[in-house]
Design a protein around this motif. Structure first.
Motif, PDB file in Angstrom:
ATOM      1  N   PRO A  49     -15.881   8.089 -34.484  1.00  0.00           N
ATOM      2  CA  PRO A  49     -14.815   9.096 -34.496  1.00  0.00           C
ATOM      3  C   PRO A  49     -13.728   8.847 -33.452  1.00  0.00           C
ATOM      4  CG  PRO A  49     -16.800  10.019 -33.521  1.00  0.00           C
ATOM      5  CD  PRO A  49     -17.158   8.665 -34.065  1.00  0.00           C
ATOM      6  N   THR A  50     -14.054   8.133 -32.358  1.00  0.00           N
ATOM      7  CA  THR A  50     -13.075   7.860 -31.307  1.00  0.00           C
ATOM      8  C   THR A  50     -13.350   6.494 -30.686  1.00  0.00           C
ATOM      9  OG1 THR A  50     -14.434   8.771 -29.529  1.00  0.00           O
ATOM     10  CG2 THR A  50     -12.946  10.319 -30.662  1.00  0.00           C
ATOM     11  N   LYS A  51     -12.372   5.962 -29.993  1.00  0.00           N
ATOM     12  CA  LYS A  51     -12.542   4.707 -29.252  1.00  0.00           C
ATOM     13  C   LYS A  51     -13.605   4.874 -28.178  1.00  0.00           C
ATOM     14  CE  LYS A  51     -10.883   0.751 -27.147  1.00  0.00           C
ATOM     15  NZ  LYS A  51     -12.017   0.389 -26.353  1.00  0.00           N
ATOM     16  N   GLU A  52     -13.650   6.029 -27.550  1.00  0.00           N
ATOM     17  CA  GLU A  52     -14.645   6.293 -26.507  1.00  0.00           C
ATOM     18  C   GLU A  52     -16.063   6.254 -27.089  1.00  0.00           C
ATOM     19  OE1 GLU A  52     -11.866   8.274 -27.002  1.00  0.00           O
ATOM     20  OE2 GLU A  52     -10.761   7.437 -25.300  1.00  0.00           O
ATOM     21  N   ALA A  53     -16.234   6.811 -28.286  1.00  0.00           N
ATOM     22  CA  ALA A  53     -17.548   6.794 -28.943  1.00  0.00           C
ATOM     23  C   ALA A  53     -17.962   5.363 -29.257  1.00  0.00           C
ATOM     24  CB  ALA A  53     -17.514   7.640 -30.216  1.00  0.00           C
ATOM     25  N   LEU A  54     -17.011   4.544 -29.701  1.00  0.00           N
ATOM     26  CA  LEU A  54     -17.297   3.136 -29.961  1.00  0.00           C
ATOM     27  C   LEU A  54     -17.715   2.422 -28.683  1.00  0.00           C
ATOM     28  CD1 LEU A  54     -17.269   0.513 -31.634  1.00  0.00           C
ATOM     29  CD2 LEU A  54     -14.806   0.371 -31.165  1.00  0.00           C
ATOM     30  N   ASP A  55     -16.986   2.658 -27.597  1.00  0.00           N
ATOM     31  CA  ASP A  55     -17.305   2.013 -26.317  1.00  0.00           C
ATOM     32  C   ASP A  55     -18.717   2.357 -25.853  1.00  0.00           C
ATOM     33  OD1 ASP A  55     -14.801   0.849 -26.294  1.00  0.00           O
ATOM     34  OD2 ASP A  55     -13.935   2.337 -24.917  1.00  0.00           O
ATOM     35  N   ILE A  56     -19.120   3.605 -26.026  1.00  0.00           N
ATOM     36  CA  ILE A  56     -20.472   4.025 -25.641  1.00  0.00           C
ATOM     37  C   ILE A  56     -21.510   3.317 -26.512  1.00  0.00           C
ATOM     38  CG2 ILE A  56     -22.066   5.986 -25.646  1.00  0.00           C
ATOM     39  CD1 ILE A  56     -19.585   7.739 -24.872  1.00  0.00           C
ATOM     40  N   ALA A  57     -21.242   3.228 -27.804  1.00  0.00           N
ATOM     41  CA  ALA A  57     -22.192   2.604 -28.732  1.00  0.00           C
ATOM     42  C   ALA A  57     -22.351   1.114 -28.445  1.00  0.00           C
ATOM     43  CB  ALA A  57     -21.738   2.819 -30.165  1.00  0.00           C
TER      44      ALA A  57
END
Length: 86
Positions: A49-57
């Motif tokens: 849903p967000t770039k931040e969510a991708l970075d965490i994953a």
């Protein structure tokens, strides 16, 4: 790790789409299967849903993805397929 979600689309032998609802940052995962030269090409995509969510994953993928594919290999072998991955 527990996984929660729902299937959005299932096309036998071709495509599976599901949600990952463990948190608000969960992805939508799409897996496609395509026959190529007598083998199956598996392509897995995740939409966050967000770039931040991708970075965490991304932080946990080095450990998680090998386990996911080991489990897939075991499942396929149990069903009589060969695990032709290196």
């Amino acid at each position: 790790m527990a996984f929660f979600g729902k299937y959005l689309e299932v096309v036998p032998n071709a495509r599976i789409v599901w949600t990952n609802e463990e948190s608000d940052n969960g992805a939508v995962t799409t897996v496609t299967f395509e026959e190529k030269d007598g083998k199956t090409l598996l392509v897995m995509r995740e939409r966050y849903p967000t770039k931040e969510a991708l970075d965490i994953a991304i932080e946990g993928m080095d450990e998680a993805m090998p386990e996911v594919f080991e489990q897939l290999d075991a499942f396929l072998i149990a069903r009589g397929a060969s695990a032709g991955r290196p």
